[in-house]
Design a protein around this motif. Structure first.
Motif, PDB file in Angstrom:
ATOM      1  N   VAL A 183       0.837  -1.195   0.000  1.00 53.77           N
ATOM      2  CA  VAL A 183       0.000   0.000   0.000  1.00 53.77           C
ATOM      3  C   VAL A 183       0.880   1.256   0.000  1.00 53.77           C
ATOM      4  CG1 VAL A 183      -1.818   1.281   1.190  1.00 53.77           C
ATOM      5  CG2 VAL A 183      -1.831  -1.221   1.227  1.00 53.77           C
ATOM      6  N   SER A 184       1.685   1.391   1.028  1.00 51.88           N
ATOM      7  CA  SER A 184       2.562   2.566   1.115  1.00 51.88           C
ATOM      8  C   SER A 184       3.972   2.285   0.593  1.00 51.88           C
ATOM      9  CB  SER A 184       2.652   3.046   2.573  1.00 51.88           C
ATOM     10  OG  SER A 184       3.187   2.030   3.416  1.00 51.88           O
ATOM     11  N   HIS A 185       4.317   1.033   0.441  1.00 53.35           N
ATOM     12  CA  HIS A 185       5.660   0.694  -0.023  1.00 53.35           C
ATOM     13  C   HIS A 185       5.880   1.192  -1.446  1.00 53.35           C
ATOM     14  CE1 HIS A 185       9.420  -1.615  -0.187  1.00 53.35           C
ATOM     15  NE2 HIS A 185       9.093  -1.912  -1.426  1.00 53.35           N
ATOM     16  N   THR A 186       7.055   1.755  -1.691  1.00 50.21           N
ATOM     17  CA  THR A 186       7.444   2.157  -3.037  1.00 50.21           C
ATOM     18  C   THR A 186       8.798   1.531  -3.369  1.00 50.21           C
ATOM     19  OG1 THR A 186       8.555   4.177  -2.273  1.00 50.21           O
ATOM     20  CG2 THR A 186       6.230   4.355  -2.841  1.00 50.21           C
ATOM     21  N   PHE A 187       8.932   1.047  -4.588  1.00 49.30           N
ATOM     22  CA  PHE A 187      10.204   0.517  -5.057  1.00 49.30           C
ATOM     23  C   PHE A 187      10.965   1.640  -5.754  1.00 49.30           C
ATOM     24  CE2 PHE A 187       7.625  -3.322  -4.803  1.00 49.30           C
ATOM     25  CZ  PHE A 187       8.518  -4.262  -4.308  1.00 49.30           C
ATOM     26  N   PRO A 188      12.169   1.966  -5.319  1.00 48.49           N
ATOM     27  CA  PRO A 188      12.950   2.987  -6.021  1.00 48.49           C
ATOM     28  C   PRO A 188      13.429   2.459  -7.366  1.00 48.49           C
ATOM     29  CG  PRO A 188      14.327   1.884  -4.420  1.00 48.49           C
ATOM     30  CD  PRO A 188      12.940   1.318  -4.243  1.00 48.49           C
ATOM     31  N   ARG A 189      13.948   3.342  -8.179  1.00 42.96           N
ATOM     32  CA  ARG A 189      14.459   2.916  -9.478  1.00 42.96           C
ATOM     33  C   ARG A 189      15.619   1.942  -9.282  1.00 42.96           C
ATOM     34  NH1 ARG A 189      13.615   4.812 -14.576  1.00 42.96           N
ATOM     35  NH2 ARG A 189      12.386   6.535 -13.711  1.00 42.96           N
ATOM     36  N   HIS A 190      15.481   0.769  -9.888  1.00 39.98           N
ATOM     37  CA  HIS A 190      16.486  -0.280  -9.752  1.00 39.98           C
ATOM     38  C   HIS A 190      16.369  -1.193 -10.965  1.00 39.98           C
ATOM     39  CE1 HIS A 190      12.772  -2.147  -8.378  1.00 39.98           C
ATOM     40  NE2 HIS A 190      13.331  -3.342  -8.550  1.00 39.98           N
ATOM     41  N   ALA A 191      17.251  -2.171 -11.064  1.00 40.45           N
ATOM     42  CA  ALA A 191      17.210  -3.111 -12.182  1.00 40.45           C
ATOM     43  C   ALA A 191      17.526  -4.503 -11.664  1.00 40.45           C
ATOM     44  CB  ALA A 191      18.204  -2.699 -13.270  1.00 40.45           C
ATOM     45  N   HIS A 192      17.154  -5.517 -12.445  1.00 44.65           N
ATOM     46  CA  HIS A 192      17.392  -6.911 -12.087  1.00 44.65           C
ATOM     47  C   HIS A 192      18.316  -7.565 -13.101  1.00 44.65           C
ATOM     48  CE1 HIS A 192      14.169  -7.026  -9.031  1.00 44.65           C
ATOM     49  NE2 HIS A 192      13.522  -6.212  -9.851  1.00 44.65           N
ATOM     50  N   GLU A 193      19.065  -8.558 -12.627  1.00 46.52           N
ATOM     51  CA  GLU A 193      19.918  -9.318 -13.543  1.00 46.52           C
ATOM     52  C   GLU A 193      19.086 -10.177 -14.496  1.00 46.52           C
ATOM     53  OE1 GLU A 193      23.910 -10.662 -11.582  1.00 46.52           O
ATOM     54  OE2 GLU A 193      22.327 -10.784 -10.056  1.00 46.52           O
ATOM     55  N   GLY A 194      17.946 -10.666 -14.018  1.00 51.77           N
ATOM     56  CA  GLY A 194      17.062 -11.487 -14.823  1.00 51.77           C
ATOM     57  C   GLY A 194      15.799 -10.739 -15.208  1.00 51.77           C
ATOM     58  N   PHE A 195      14.769 -11.496 -15.557  1.00 48.24           N
ATOM     59  CA  PHE A 195      13.506 -10.936 -16.021  1.00 48.24           C
ATOM     60  C   PHE A 195      12.536 -10.728 -14.854  1.00 48.24           C
ATOM     61  CE2 PHE A 195      15.307 -12.792 -19.782  1.00 48.24           C
ATOM     62  CZ  PHE A 195      14.867 -11.994 -20.828  1.00 48.24           C
ATOM     63  N   VAL A 196      11.540  -9.868 -15.074  1.00 45.18           N
ATOM     64  CA  VAL A 196      10.424  -9.659 -14.147  1.00 45.18           C
ATOM     65  C   VAL A 196       9.140  -9.949 -14.909  1.00 45.18           C
ATOM     66  CG1 VAL A 196       9.223  -8.043 -12.633  1.00 45.18           C
ATOM     67  CG2 VAL A 196      11.711  -7.837 -12.951  1.00 45.18           C
ATOM     68  N   LEU A 197       8.316 -10.861 -14.383  1.00 45.58           N
ATOM     69  CA  LEU A 197       7.010 -11.176 -14.965  1.00 45.58           C
ATOM     70  C   LEU A 197       5.986 -11.071 -13.848  1.00 45.58           C
ATOM     71  CD1 LEU A 197       8.025 -14.337 -17.038  1.00 45.58           C
ATOM     72  CD2 LEU A 197       7.907 -11.968 -17.845  1.00 45.58           C
ATOM     73  N   GLY A 198       5.158 -10.029 -13.875  1.00 44.35           N
ATOM     74  CA  GLY A 198       4.252  -9.774 -12.767  1.00 44.35           C
ATOM     75  C   GLY A 198       2.793  -9.769 -13.188  1.00 44.35           C
ATOM     76  N   ALA A 199       1.930 -10.241 -12.278  1.00 49.41           N
ATOM     77  CA  ALA A 199       0.490 -10.274 -12.529  1.00 49.41           C
ATOM     78  C   ALA A 199      -0.236  -9.720 -11.304  1.00 49.41           C
ATOM     79  CB  ALA A 199       0.027 -11.701 -12.820  1.00 49.41           C
ATOM     80  N   VAL A 200      -0.869  -8.572 -11.464  1.00 46.68           N
ATOM     81  CA  VAL A 200      -1.631  -7.949 -10.380  1.00 46.68           C
ATOM     82  C   VAL A 200      -2.925  -8.713 -10.166  1.00 46.68           C
ATOM     83  CG1 VAL A 200      -2.919  -5.881  -9.703  1.00 46.68           C
ATOM     84  CG2 VAL A 200      -0.626  -5.664 -10.680  1.00 46.68           C
ATOM     85  N   ARG A 201      -3.229  -9.007  -8.907  1.00 39.84           N
ATOM     86  CA  ARG A 201      -4.473  -9.710  -8.571  1.00 39.84           C
ATOM     87  C   ARG A 201      -5.577  -8.724  -8.205  1.00 39.84           C
ATOM     88  NH1 ARG A 201      -6.645 -11.545  -3.886  1.00 39.84           N
ATOM     89  NH2 ARG A 201      -4.776 -11.004  -2.718  1.00 39.84           N
ATOM     90  N   THR A 202      -5.235  -7.721  -7.370  1.00 38.90           N
ATOM     91  CA  THR A 202      -6.201  -6.678  -7.004  1.00 38.90           C
ATOM     92  C   THR A 202      -5.477  -5.338  -6.962  1.00 38.90           C
ATOM     93  OG1 THR A 202      -5.802  -6.928  -4.616  1.00 38.90           O
ATOM     94  CG2 THR A 202      -7.563  -8.266  -5.576  1.00 38.90           C
ATOM     95  N   GLY A 203      -6.239  -4.255  -7.153  1.00 41.58           N
ATOM     96  CA  GLY A 203      -5.659  -2.930  -7.088  1.00 41.58           C
ATOM     97  C   GLY A 203      -4.935  -2.547  -8.366  1.00 41.58           C
ATOM     98  N   VAL A 204      -4.062  -1.542  -8.251  1.00 37.59           N
ATOM     99  CA  VAL A 204      -3.300  -1.036  -9.392  1.00 37.59           C
ATOM    100  C   VAL A 204      -1.872  -0.758  -8.948  1.00 37.59           C
ATOM    101  CG1 VAL A 204      -3.068   0.791 -11.122  1.00 37.59           C
ATOM    102  CG2 VAL A 204      -5.348   0.019 -10.427  1.00 37.59           C
ATOM    103  N   GLU A 205      -0.924  -1.229  -9.758  1.00 42.47           N
ATOM    104  CA  GLU A 205       0.487  -0.914  -9.552  1.00 42.47           C
ATOM    105  C   GLU A 205       0.941   0.013 -10.670  1.00 42.47           C
ATOM    106  OE1 GLU A 205       4.868  -3.143  -9.424  1.00 42.47           O
ATOM    107  OE2 GLU A 205       3.170  -4.069 -10.456  1.00 42.47           O
TER     108      GLU A 205
END
Length: 275
Positions: free
Chosen positions: A27-49
Motif C-alpha cells: 500500500v505505502s511501499h514504493t520501489f525505487p528505481r532499480h534493475a534486475h539481472e534477470g527478467f520480471v514477470l508480474g500479474a496484479v491480482r487486485t488494485g493497481v500498480e
C-alpha cells in the motif's frame, strides 16, 4: 488507507532452479528505481500498480502482465489508495533463454518487445505457478512456469539488441561501473572516479545515466543489494552481509534492501533457510 496490512513473501522453490518468487500486498511501499539481472514477470491480482519505466509510467491492473527485461531500470508504487496485490516471477536470463530455444524461433538474446500487455490467461498462469509451488507440486509448478514463459515469448518476444559501448562517454560509463563493482566497500567520489577515467564529473554522470538509466550512486546501492542477496543465499548473517558489501551497518542494509527487494534481509534469509 489506514488499517490495510502489507505483507510479502520473497522465496525460492528448490524444484524450480533459476527462479525467484514474490507474492505481496503493498500500500505505502514504493520501489525505487532499480534493475534486475534477470527478467520480471508480474500479474496484479487486485488494485493497481504504477510501474515507472524510462519514458513512461504503466498502470498494471488485474488481467495485465508486466514484462521487464534484464537490466532495465524501473520503479513502482501504488496506483490507487488501496494499493495492489500481485504475484511476480523472476526467472533468470538463462532459464528464459532455454525456454526460448526450445519453444520459439527467436534468434540471439530473447526478450520482450512490450512491457505491459492485456493477457488474463497468462496472468492466471503466473499466479498458478505460485499456488503449485506453495503446495509443493513440483510437476505442476515447473510445467505451468514453462507454459507461461513460452506463451509470452511467442506472443511478445523479440531479440534484444546487443549493447556495445561505441562513444567515449559510453566507454567511460562501462569503465566506471567496473571500478565501482571492484571497490564496492570503498568506492571513490564522483570527482575521483572521473579523474581516474580522464573525464569530468558531470560528463561521467551524464554518460553513466545514459548508459544504465541510473546515476552512479544509485547503481552502487543496487549492486550492493544484489551482492548482499548472494551472501544471504549462501547463509551469511545480515549484519555480516551489510559490512561485506559496504553498507555502514545493518540498519543501512535493511533500509535499502527492503525498498528494492520488497522484504527485509532477515525475512529473505529465513525463506532461504526454510527451503
Amino acid at each position: 488507507m489506514d488499517g490495510v496490512e502489507e505483507w510479502a513473501r520473497h522465496w525460492q522453490y528448490p524444484e524450480l532452479p533459476g527462479l525467484d518468487l514474490l507474492r505481496a500486498r503493498y500500500v505505502s511501499h514504493t520501489f525505487p528505481r532499480h534493475a534486475h539481472e534477470g527478467f520480471v514477470l508480474g500479474a496484479v491480482r487486485t488494485g493497481v500498480e504504477d510501474v515507472v519505466l524510462p519514458g513512461e509510467t504503466l498502470r498494471a491492473r488485474p488481467g495485465t502482465v508486466v514484462m521487464i527485461n534484464p537490466e532495465v531500470p524501473h520503479a513502482a508504487h501504488a496506483g490507487v489508495p488501496e494499493g495492489w496485490a500481485y504475484a511476480t516471477l523472476y526467472p533468470s536470463a538463462r532459464l528464459v533463454a532455454d525456454i526460448a530455444t526450445e519453444t520459439t524461433t527467436l534468434r540471439g538474446t530473447a526478450g520482450f518487445a512490450e512491457s505491459l500487455v492485456e493477457d488474463p490467461d497468462t496472468a492466471r498462469l503466473i499466479r498458478d505457478v505460485h499456488r503449485a509451488a506453495e503446495q509443493g507440486n513440483a510437476l505442476a509448478a515447473d510445467s505451468v512456469l514453462r507454459i507461461a514463459v513460452a506463451r509470452l515469448l511467442r506472443r511478445h518476444g523479440h531479440p534484444l539488441p546487443e549493447r556495445t559501448a561505441r562513444s567515449a562517454g559510453a566507454r567511460a560509463a562501462v569503465a566506471a561501473r567496473a571500478l565501482l563493482a571492484e571497490r564496492l566497500a570503498g568506492p571513490p567520489s564522483l570527482e575521483q572516479l572521473a579523474k581516474e577515467l580522464g573525464t569530468s564529473p558531470f560528463a561521467l554522470l551524464r554518460a553513466f545515466k545514459a548508459e544504465y538509466g541510473l546515476p552512479p550512486h544509485a547503481w552502487l546501492t543496487g549492486e550492493r543489494v544484489r551482492r548482499a542477496r548472494r551472501l544471504l543465499d549462501a547463509g551469511t548473517a545480515p549484519v555480516e552481509a551489510a559490512v561485506a558489501v559496504g553498507f555502514t551497518d545493518q540498519p543501512h542494509l535493511n533500509r535499502h534492501f527492503t525498498r528494492i527487494v520488497g522484504v527485509t534481509p532477515g525475512a529473505y534469509r529465513r525463506e532461504r533457510a526454510s527451503t
